[in-house]
Design a protein around this motif. Structure first.
Motif, PDB file in Angstrom:
ATOM      1  N   TRP A  16       0.820  -1.272   0.130  1.00  0.00           N
ATOM      2  CA  TRP A  16       0.076   0.104  -0.034  1.00  0.00           C
ATOM      3  C   TRP A  16       0.871   1.187   0.097  1.00  0.00           C
ATOM      4  N   CYS A  23       5.817   9.679   6.637  1.00  0.00           N
ATOM      5  CA  CYS A  23       6.118   9.036   8.218  1.00  0.00           C
ATOM      6  C   CYS A  23       7.368   8.967   8.555  1.00  0.00           C
ATOM      7  N   GLU A  54       1.125   6.318  11.884  1.00  0.00           N
ATOM      8  CA  GLU A  54      -0.362   5.759  11.462  1.00  0.00           C
ATOM      9  C   GLU A  54      -1.151   7.024  11.206  1.00  0.00           C
ATOM     10  N   CYS A  57      -0.085   8.823   7.809  1.00  0.00           N
ATOM     11  CA  CYS A  57      -0.002   8.133   6.494  1.00  0.00           C
ATOM     12  C   CYS A  57      -1.365   8.205   5.578  1.00  0.00           C
ATOM     13  N   ASP A  59      -2.018   6.596   2.891  1.00  0.00           N
ATOM     14  CA  ASP A  59      -2.488   5.605   2.393  1.00  0.00           C
ATOM     15  C   ASP A  59      -2.817   4.322   3.157  1.00  0.00           C
ATOM     16  N   TYR A  60      -2.818   4.682   4.562  1.00  0.00           N
ATOM     17  CA  TYR A  60      -3.208   3.651   5.484  1.00  0.00           C
ATOM     18  C   TYR A  60      -2.004   2.235   5.291  1.00  0.00           C
ATOM     19  N   TYR A  63       0.609   1.132  10.541  1.00  0.00           N
ATOM     20  CA  TYR A  63      -0.177   1.169  11.774  1.00  0.00           C
ATOM     21  C   TYR A  63       0.249   0.525  13.137  1.00  0.00           C
TER      22      TYR A  63
END
Length: 72
Positions: A16, A23, A54, A57, A59-60, A63
């Motif tokens: 992803w 980050c 997390e 971001c 785009d996830y 996490y």
């Protein structure tokens, strides 16, 4: 008697990640780097699990996961 012990783990979905580097810039411990256009965790032991990566971001792709281990 069984007690639950909680811990957190940093999880990265390299599929992803688009390599934006947000980050990396926000990590207060410098744990994250970009390698070949995707996020890389240099040393997870240094990660304080603050969640800044997390939170930002887009785009996830990264996490913090809560894990529970049972102790006897």
């Amino acid at each position: 008697m069984v007690t639950a012990k909680s811990s957190k783990k940093l999880v990265v979905s390299k599929d992803w990640c688009k390599g934006c580097g947000i980050c990396v810039e926000l990590c207060p411990k410098g744990v994250l780097t970009l390698e070949n256009g995707v996020i890389n965790v240099e040393d997870e032991e240094l990660c304080i699990k603050c969640g800044l990566c997390e939170l930002r971001c887009p785009d996830y792709a990264i996490y913090i996961k809560k894990e529970e281990d049972d102790e006897i």
